[in-house]
Scaffold this active site. Structure first.
Site, PDB file in Angstrom:
ATOM      1  N   GLY A  92      41.028  42.302  34.216  1.00  0.00           N
ATOM      2  CA  GLY A  92      40.269  41.405  33.852  1.00  0.00           C
ATOM      3  C   GLY A  92      38.847  41.761  34.624  1.00  0.00           C
ATOM      4  CB  THR A 101      44.480  35.154  37.683  1.00  0.00           C
ATOM      5  OG1 THR A 101      43.230  35.870  37.173  1.00  0.00           O
ATOM      6  CG2 THR A 101      43.855  33.962  38.259  1.00  0.00           C
ATOM      7  CG  ASN A 155      42.975  38.302  33.953  1.00  0.00           C
ATOM      8  OD1 ASN A 155      42.326  37.402  33.734  1.00  0.00           O
ATOM      9  ND2 ASN A 155      42.989  39.237  34.935  1.00  0.00           N
ATOM     10  CD  GLU A 169      40.730  34.145  33.968  1.00  0.00           C
ATOM     11  OE1 GLU A 169      40.279  34.892  34.185  1.00  0.00           O
ATOM     12  OE2 GLU A 169      40.423  32.816  33.876  1.00  0.00           O
ATOM     13  CE1 TYR A 191      45.156  43.534  36.568  1.00  0.00           C
ATOM     14  CE2 TYR A 191      45.360  44.726  38.715  1.00  0.00           C
ATOM     15  CZ  TYR A 191      44.893  43.821  37.883  1.00  0.00           C
ATOM     16  OH  TYR A 191      43.729  43.069  38.446  1.00  0.00           O
ATOM     17  NE  ARG A 201      40.691  21.333  37.213  1.00  0.00           N
ATOM     18  CZ  ARG A 201      39.861  22.051  36.700  1.00  0.00           C
ATOM     19  NH1 ARG A 201      39.192  22.025  35.664  1.00  0.00           N
ATOM     20  NH2 ARG A 201      39.546  23.330  37.360  1.00  0.00           N
TER      21      ARG A 201
END
Length: 322
Positions: free
Chosen positions: A201, A212, A214, A259, A270, A283
């Site tokens: 990312g 994170t 991705n 993410e 990766y 949320r």
């Protein structure tokens, strides 16, 4: 019957002998939800008691994608996940027929005679109450019940699962799009799961202190933008995490991606394929007045994810990672 496999057989001319003379369940099976599981269970119990295999017959691409290419379909399961969940539900093997122009034009009688009887050698065919097949969808459950015995097969039709509001893939898609993860997972009968390769990312999460993994999901994915408590399967181990799905309004409003920040994990992901299940909605995605405010909210999100993931498992939507 032993030797269950999650690797689908693609367009076989005939089945291996060990899979012939079995109970064949037929459907699109997107999501392999509780209604689909009921169809497979009705086939599996008598089949396995008699020492017969259970073969799931399905189609790729989804027929709706073939007939309506201008209306992208939010798929609940890709072909690999579908085969895995069909095996979990009780199928000993999955056969995938390529849904192309030729298959779309096959007459219902020919589908019964050539595909079910000759190629699959079915002893019993089991379908859901709403399954249709053949050119113009003229092959109905009633037609199959009449045609099957003429070709030496028993036929069983499974009634709707879920009473007045049958469980359906479309209902689950709508619930995921609305952010109602609890209801969606309960209709699935497990937590909704995605699997894809971890890609590079913009490294922004690392700069914020939240590195994170991705994941780029298919563009037609209609999952509600927001923050989720998740679990991921990493090298055979289940790891807790918190994930964001959306367009990153704080920074670029770009193409949506998932993410995933894995809690208490350090390692290079990766290029690996990551399976992630969505456990709880936290949320909606939001833009904050500053990056500092975003980081403070991310800390709260992390704490909330830990709290949610420590709760007892929902018995109506258990994990399917292992």
């Amino acid at each position: 019957m032993t030797g269950r496999t999650t690797e689908p057989l693609i367009d076989p001319a005939t089945l291996p002998d060990r899979l012939r003379d079995g109970h064949v369940v037929v459907g699109n099976f997107d999501g392999v939800h509780r209604g689909h599981a009921a169809v497979i269970a009705q086939a599996a119990e008598p089949a396995h008691a008699a020492g017969r295999p259970v073969v799931a017959l399905t189609f790729e691409p989804h027929p709706r994608t073939f007939f309506q290419p201008d209306r992208p379909l939010f798929r609940l399961t890709d072909a690999r996940e579908k085969a895995r969940m069909l095996a979990r539900a009780g199928a000993d093997a999955t056969v995938v027929l390529t849904f192309d122009e030729r298959l779309s034009q096959i007459e219902a009688e020919d589908f019964v005679a050539d595909v079910l009887a000759r190629r699959l050698g079915a002893h019993t065919v089991v379908v859901g109450w709403d399954f249709h097949f053949g050119r113009g969808r003229l092959g109905s459950p009633a037609f199959l019940a009449e045609a099957g015995p003429r070709h030496g097969m028993f036929v069983e039709v499974v009634p709707p699962h879920g009473g007045a509001t049958p469980v359906s893939s479309s209902a689950i898609r709508d619930l995921l799009a609305a952010g109602d993860l609890v209801a969606a997972n309960r209709l699935l009968g497990r937590r909704w799961t995605v699997e894809t390769e971890v890609v590079h990312g913009d490294k922004r999460g690392r700069e914020l202190g939240f590195p994170t993994a991705n994941l780029v999901l298919p563009p037609e994915t209609r999952l509600a933008y927001g923050i989720y408590a998740v679990r991921a399967l990493v090298d055979g181990a289940v790891v807790n995490g918190v994930a964001s799905f959306g367009s990153r309004p704080q920074f670029d409003d770009g193409a949506p991606r998932l993410e995933v920040f894995l809690l208490d994990f350090a390692g290079d992901l990766y290029g690996k394929r990551l399976r992630v299940e969505l456990v709880a909605w936290q949320r909606a995605e939001a833009k904050f007045e500053s990056v500092e405010a975003l980081i403070a909210q991310m800390e709260r999100d992390k704490a909330e994810a830990r709290r949610l993931l420590a709760l007892p498992e929902d018995p109506l939507a258990p994990s399917a990672l292992t």
